[in-house]
Design a protein around this motif. Structure first.
Motif, PDB file in Angstrom:
ATOM      1  N   GLU A 103       0.841  -1.207   0.000  1.00  0.00           N
ATOM      2  CA  GLU A 103       0.000   0.000   0.000  1.00  0.00           C
ATOM      3  C   GLU A 103       0.874   1.254   0.000  1.00  0.00           C
ATOM      4  O   GLU A 103       0.599   2.210  -0.730  1.00  0.00           O
ATOM      5  N   ALA A 104       1.931   1.233   0.807  1.00  0.00           N
ATOM      6  CA  ALA A 104       2.813   2.401   0.889  1.00  0.00           C
ATOM      7  C   ALA A 104       3.546   2.612  -0.436  1.00  0.00           C
ATOM      8  O   ALA A 104       3.718   3.755  -0.895  1.00  0.00           O
ATOM      9  N   ALA A 105       3.969   1.523  -1.083  1.00  0.00           N
ATOM     10  CA  ALA A 105       4.672   1.631  -2.372  1.00  0.00           C
ATOM     11  C   ALA A 105       3.706   2.164  -3.437  1.00  0.00           C
ATOM     12  O   ALA A 105       4.079   2.984  -4.290  1.00  0.00           O
ATOM     13  N   ARG A 106       2.457   1.722  -3.380  1.00  0.00           N
ATOM     14  CA  ARG A 106       1.442   2.200  -4.330  1.00  0.00           C
ATOM     15  C   ARG A 106       1.202   3.692  -4.157  1.00  0.00           C
ATOM     16  O   ARG A 106       1.192   4.453  -5.123  1.00  0.00           O
ATOM     17  N   GLU A 107       1.060   4.069  -2.921  1.00  0.00           N
ATOM     18  CA  GLU A 107       0.842   5.487  -2.596  1.00  0.00           C
ATOM     19  C   GLU A 107       2.026   6.355  -3.065  1.00  0.00           C
ATOM     20  O   GLU A 107       1.841   7.429  -3.625  1.00  0.00           O
ATOM     21  N   ALA A 108       3.250   5.826  -2.850  1.00  0.00           N
ATOM     22  CA  ALA A 108       4.444   6.596  -3.222  1.00  0.00           C
ATOM     23  C   ALA A 108       4.770   6.457  -4.711  1.00  0.00           C
ATOM     24  O   ALA A 108       5.594   7.201  -5.246  1.00  0.00           O
ATOM     25  N   GLY A 109       4.152   5.453  -5.382  1.00  0.00           N
ATOM     26  CA  GLY A 109       4.407   5.236  -6.810  1.00  0.00           C
ATOM     27  C   GLY A 109       5.820   4.745  -7.084  1.00  0.00           C
ATOM     28  O   GLY A 109       6.459   5.152  -8.046  1.00  0.00           O
ATOM     29  N   VAL A 110       6.337   3.858  -6.214  1.00  0.00           N
ATOM     30  CA  VAL A 110       7.713   3.359  -6.406  1.00  0.00           C
ATOM     31  C   VAL A 110       7.737   1.853  -6.643  1.00  0.00           C
ATOM     32  O   VAL A 110       6.825   1.128  -6.250  1.00  0.00           O
ATOM     33  N   ARG A 111       8.792   1.412  -7.300  1.00  0.00           N
ATOM     34  CA  ARG A 111       9.013  -0.010  -7.595  1.00  0.00           C
ATOM     35  C   ARG A 111       9.130  -0.814  -6.302  1.00  0.00           C
ATOM     36  O   ARG A 111       9.727  -0.337  -5.325  1.00  0.00           O
ATOM     37  N   TYR A 112       8.613  -2.037  -6.309  1.00  0.00           N
ATOM     38  CA  TYR A 112       8.590  -2.870  -5.098  1.00  0.00           C
ATOM     39  C   TYR A 112       9.172  -4.246  -5.433  1.00  0.00           C
ATOM     40  O   TYR A 112       8.669  -4.936  -6.330  1.00  0.00           O
ATOM     41  N   LEU A 113      10.217  -4.633  -4.713  1.00  0.00           N
ATOM     42  CA  LEU A 113      10.791  -5.970  -4.923  1.00  0.00           C
ATOM     43  C   LEU A 113      10.601  -6.818  -3.665  1.00  0.00           C
ATOM     44  O   LEU A 113      11.035  -6.426  -2.569  1.00  0.00           O
ATOM     45  N   SER A 154      -0.866  -9.641  -7.077  1.00  0.00           N
ATOM     46  CA  SER A 154      -2.184  -8.994  -7.231  1.00  0.00           C
ATOM     47  C   SER A 154      -2.049  -7.478  -7.351  1.00  0.00           C
ATOM     48  O   SER A 154      -2.853  -6.837  -8.025  1.00  0.00           O
ATOM     49  N   TYR A 155      -1.032  -6.897  -6.718  1.00  0.00           N
ATOM     50  CA  TYR A 155      -0.851  -5.438  -6.812  1.00  0.00           C
ATOM     51  C   TYR A 155      -0.349  -5.032  -8.190  1.00  0.00           C
ATOM     52  O   TYR A 155      -0.578  -3.915  -8.632  1.00  0.00           O
ATOM     53  N   PHE A 156       0.335  -5.944  -8.866  1.00  0.00           N
ATOM     54  CA  PHE A 156       0.721  -5.670 -10.257  1.00  0.00           C
ATOM     55  C   PHE A 156      -0.515  -5.739 -11.147  1.00  0.00           C
ATOM     56  O   PHE A 156      -0.807  -4.811 -11.907  1.00  0.00           O
ATOM     57  N   HIS A 157      -1.257  -6.840 -11.013  1.00  0.00           N
ATOM     58  CA  HIS A 157      -2.403  -7.046 -11.908  1.00  0.00           C
ATOM     59  C   HIS A 157      -3.514  -6.024 -11.669  1.00  0.00           C
ATOM     60  O   HIS A 157      -4.133  -5.528 -12.594  1.00  0.00           O
ATOM     61  N   THR A 158      -3.776  -5.731 -10.394  1.00  0.00           N
ATOM     62  CA  THR A 158      -4.917  -4.873 -10.062  1.00  0.00           C
ATOM     63  C   THR A 158      -4.600  -3.387 -10.172  1.00  0.00           C
ATOM     64  O   THR A 158      -5.396  -2.629 -10.710  1.00  0.00           O
ATOM     65  N   TYR A 159      -3.441  -3.001  -9.642  1.00  0.00           N
ATOM     66  CA  TYR A 159      -3.146  -1.558  -9.542  1.00  0.00           C
ATOM     67  C   TYR A 159      -2.020  -1.112 -10.463  1.00  0.00           C
ATOM     68  O   TYR A 159      -1.674   0.067 -10.480  1.00  0.00           O
ATOM     69  N   GLY A 160      -1.401  -2.070 -11.146  1.00  0.00           N
ATOM     70  CA  GLY A 160      -0.294  -1.695 -12.031  1.00  0.00           C
ATOM     71  C   GLY A 160       0.961  -1.279 -11.280  1.00  0.00           C
ATOM     72  O   GLY A 160       1.856  -0.638 -11.843  1.00  0.00           O
ATOM     73  N   LEU A 161       1.068  -1.647  -9.976  1.00  0.00           N
ATOM     74  CA  LEU A 161       2.299  -1.344  -9.231  1.00  0.00           C
ATOM     75  C   LEU A 161       3.455  -2.117  -9.878  1.00  0.00           C
ATOM     76  O   LEU A 161       3.300  -3.274 -10.262  1.00  0.00           O
ATOM     77  N   GLU A 162       4.618  -1.456  -9.990  1.00  0.00           N
ATOM     78  CA  GLU A 162       5.801  -2.127 -10.574  1.00  0.00           C
ATOM     79  C   GLU A 162       6.368  -3.108  -9.561  1.00  0.00           C
ATOM     80  O   GLU A 162       7.179  -2.730  -8.712  1.00  0.00           O
ATOM     81  N   THR A 163       5.914  -4.349  -9.593  1.00  0.00           N
ATOM     82  CA  THR A 163       6.387  -5.342  -8.618  1.00  0.00           C
ATOM     83  C   THR A 163       7.376  -6.301  -9.267  1.00  0.00           C
ATOM     84  O   THR A 163       7.331  -6.558 -10.473  1.00  0.00           O
ATOM     85  N   LEU A 164       8.252  -6.852  -8.428  1.00  0.00           N
ATOM     86  CA  LEU A 164       9.206  -7.889  -8.841  1.00  0.00           C
ATOM     87  C   LEU A 164       9.310  -8.880  -7.690  1.00  0.00           C
ATOM     88  O   LEU A 164       9.203  -8.478  -6.528  1.00  0.00           O
ATOM     89  N   ILE A 165       9.503 -10.143  -8.014  1.00  0.00           N
ATOM     90  CA  ILE A 165       9.696 -11.149  -6.960  1.00  0.00           C
ATOM     91  C   ILE A 165      10.975 -11.930  -7.272  1.00  0.00           C
ATOM     92  O   ILE A 165      11.154 -12.412  -8.389  1.00  0.00           O
ATOM     93  N   CYS A 166      11.862 -12.044  -6.266  1.00  0.00           N
ATOM     94  CA  CYS A 166      13.087 -12.861  -6.403  1.00  0.00           C
ATOM     95  C   CYS A 166      12.960 -14.056  -5.479  1.00  0.00           C
ATOM     96  O   CYS A 166      12.843 -13.878  -4.265  1.00  0.00           O
ATOM     97  N   ARG A 167      13.011 -15.252  -6.023  1.00  0.00           N
ATOM     98  CA  ARG A 167      12.948 -16.460  -5.177  1.00  0.00           C
ATOM     99  C   ARG A 167      14.350 -17.067  -5.078  1.00  0.00           C
ATOM    100  O   ARG A 167      14.875 -17.602  -6.061  1.00  0.00           O
TER     101      ARG A 167
END
Ligand code: NAD
Ligand code: DAU
Length: 328
Positions: A103-113, A154-167
Motif C-alpha cells: 500500500e505504501a509503495a502504491r501510494e508513493a508510486g515506487v518499484r517494489y521488490l 495482485s498489486y501488479f495485476h490490479t493496480y499496475g504497481l511495478e512489482t518484482l519477486i526474487c525467489r
C-alpha cells in the motif's frame, strides 16, 4: 538510488545493504523490527539511516519510505522450525506486513521488490523448478511466504504497481544467525558440541553465497520486467550430511560429534531452482560452495565478538527447546 530496505538488519538484508552502499553508492534507509534475528551490529560498518519498526506499522512505513525510489523487502520470520512451533508472527509479518508495504509503495508510486524463497514450490525429486512451476508450500513459513508472493502479484495485476519477486535458494555466508544449518554446525563444531542432523541427513539444498543473492536481487531491481518472478539459485547442490562432513573437515572437529535427531515434520526432501531467467539479465553466481563454505568458516572463526553474545543469550532457550533432550 535511494532505497528502502526492510529487514536490512538481518542476515541477507545486511549483506545486501553493504553491497549496495559499497558497490553502487546507494543511499539506504533500513526499516527493521529487530527481532531476535535482526541486529544493528550487522550494519556497524555501513552508512545508512535506520528506522526501528515493523513493516505492519503504517506510520513507521510512511516515515521510512519518504523520498525512496524503490522498496526491497527482506523483512520476514525465516526459520522453518520456529514456524512449526509458533506460526503467529509468520502470518502477521508475511501477510499483514507485506500488505502494508505494498500500500505504501502504491501510494508513493515506487518499484517494489519482494524477496522470496524456493520453498514456495515445495520439494522436487528430480530436475529444477522454473518460475512457472506450481506453488506447493509445506510449512507455515513457506505457506505464508507464498501468500505474500500472491499478494504482491495482485498489486501488479490490479493496480499496475511495478512489482518484482526474487525467489532465492538456501543462502549461507557471514552474519547468519546460528539457528540455521551452516552457522549452527560451524559454531557447534568449533565448541565440540553435538552436530544435530535431522532424519537421515540426505535432504538436498541448493546453496547460494549471500553476496551472489544480493547481486541477483540488484540485477532484478535494475533490469527485471514488472510483474515477473525471477528464481535465483545457487550453483551447487549438497545433501545435509555432506555439508556437515565438510564443516567437520574445515574445523578439524571430531566426527563422533555427528548426532542423528528426530526429523523435522513435513521436511522438504530437495530444493532446486532453474535460474535461466535471471541469467538472461546478466547475473551469474560467482562463488562455488567449496570456496564459499571455507570463507564462511573463516568468518565465524574470526568474529567471536559477533556470535559470542548470541550464543550466550536467548538463543540458549531456543536451543534447549529445539534439541535439548535429544543431545543429552
Ligand atoms: P533473517 O531472519 O536473518 O532476517 C530477517 C530480518 O527481518 C531481521 O532483521 C528481522 O528483525 C526483520 N524482521 C522480521 N520481522 C519483521 C517485521 N515484522 N518488520 C520489520 N522487520 C522484521 O532472515 P534472512 O535469512 O536474512 O532472510 C531475509 C529474506 O530472504 C526473507 O524474506 C527470507 O524469506 C528470504 N530468503 C531467505 C533465504 C535463506 O536461506 N536465509 C533464502 C531465500 C529467501
Ligand atoms: O531454501 C530457502 C530457505 O532456506 C529460506 O527460505 C529459509 O528462510 C532458510 O531458513 C532456509 O530454510 P531451510 O529449512 O532449508 O534451512 P535450515 O538451515 O533450517 O535447514 C537446512 C537443512 O538442514 C534442512 O534440510 C534441515 C536441516 N537441518 C537444519 C538444522 C537447523 C538439520 O539437519 N539440523 C539442524 O540442526
Amino acid at each position: 538510488m535511494k532505497l528502502l530496505v526492510c529487514g536490512g538488519a538481518g542476515f541477507i538484508g545486511s549483506n545486501f545493504v553493504r553491497l549496495r552502499v559499497r558497490d553502487h553508492g546507494d543511499e539506504v534507509v533500513v526499516l527493521d523490527k529487530l527481532t531476535y534475528a535482526g541486529r544493528r551490529e550487522n550494519l556497524a560498518d555501513v552508512e545508512h539511516v535506520f528506522v526501528h519498526g515493523a513493516i505492519e506499522d503504517r506510520d513507521k512505513v510512511a516515515e521510512a519510505i519518504e523520498g525512496c525510489e524503490a522498496v526491497v523487502n527482506f523483512a520476514a520470520e525465516t526459520h522453518v522450525d520456529r514456524s512449526i512451533a509458533e506460526p503467529d508472527a509468520f502470518v502477521t509479518t508475511h501477510a499483514v506486513g507485506t500488505y502494508v508495504l505494498l500500500e505504501a509503495a502504491r501510494e508513493a508510486g515506487v518499484r517494489y521488490l519482494q524477496v522470496s524463497t524456493d520453498e514456495v514450490y515445495g520439494s522436487i525429486a528430480e530436475g529444477s523448478f522454473t518460475e512457472g512451476s506450481p506453488l506447493a508450500p509445506s510449512s507455515p513459513y513457506s505457506a505464508t511466504k507464498t501468500g505474500a508472493d500472491l499478494l504482491v502479484a495482485s498489486y501488479f495485476h490490479t493496480y499496475g504497481l511495478e512489482t518484482l519477486i526474487c525467489r532465492g535458494s538456501n543462502n549461507y555466508g557471514p552474519y547468519q544467525y546460528p539457528e540455521k544449518l551452516i552457522p549452527l554446525m560451524i559454531l557447534n563444531a568449533m565448541h565440540a558440541d553435538p552436530l544435530p542432523v535431522y532424519g537421515d541427513g540426505q535432504q538436498v539444498r541448493n546453496w547460494l553465497y549471500v553476496e551472489d543473492f544480493g547481486r541477483g536481487i540488484g540485477h532484478v531491481l535494475a533490469h527485471g520486467r514488472p510483474g515477473e518472478v525471477y528464481n535465483v539459485g545457487g550453483p551447487d547442490e549438497c545433501p545435509n550430511l555432506e555439508v556437515v562432513e565438510r564443516i567437520i573437515a574445515l574445523t578439524g572437529a571430531d566426527r563422533e560429534l555427528l548426532t542423528y535427531v528426530t526429523d523435522r515434520p513435513g521436511h522438504d526432501r530437495r530444493y532446486s531452482l532453474a535460474s535461466e531467467k535471471v541469467r538472461a539479465l546478466g547475473w551469474e553466481a560467482q562463488v562455488h560452495f567449496a570456496e564459499g563454505l571455507e570463507q564462511t568458516v573463516a568468518w565465524y572463526r574470526d568474529n567471536p565478538e559477533w556470535w559470542g553474545p548470541i550464543r550466550s543469550g536467548d538463543y540458549r532457550a531456543y536451543y534447549e527447546r529445539q534439541y535439548g533432550s535429544q543431545l543429552g
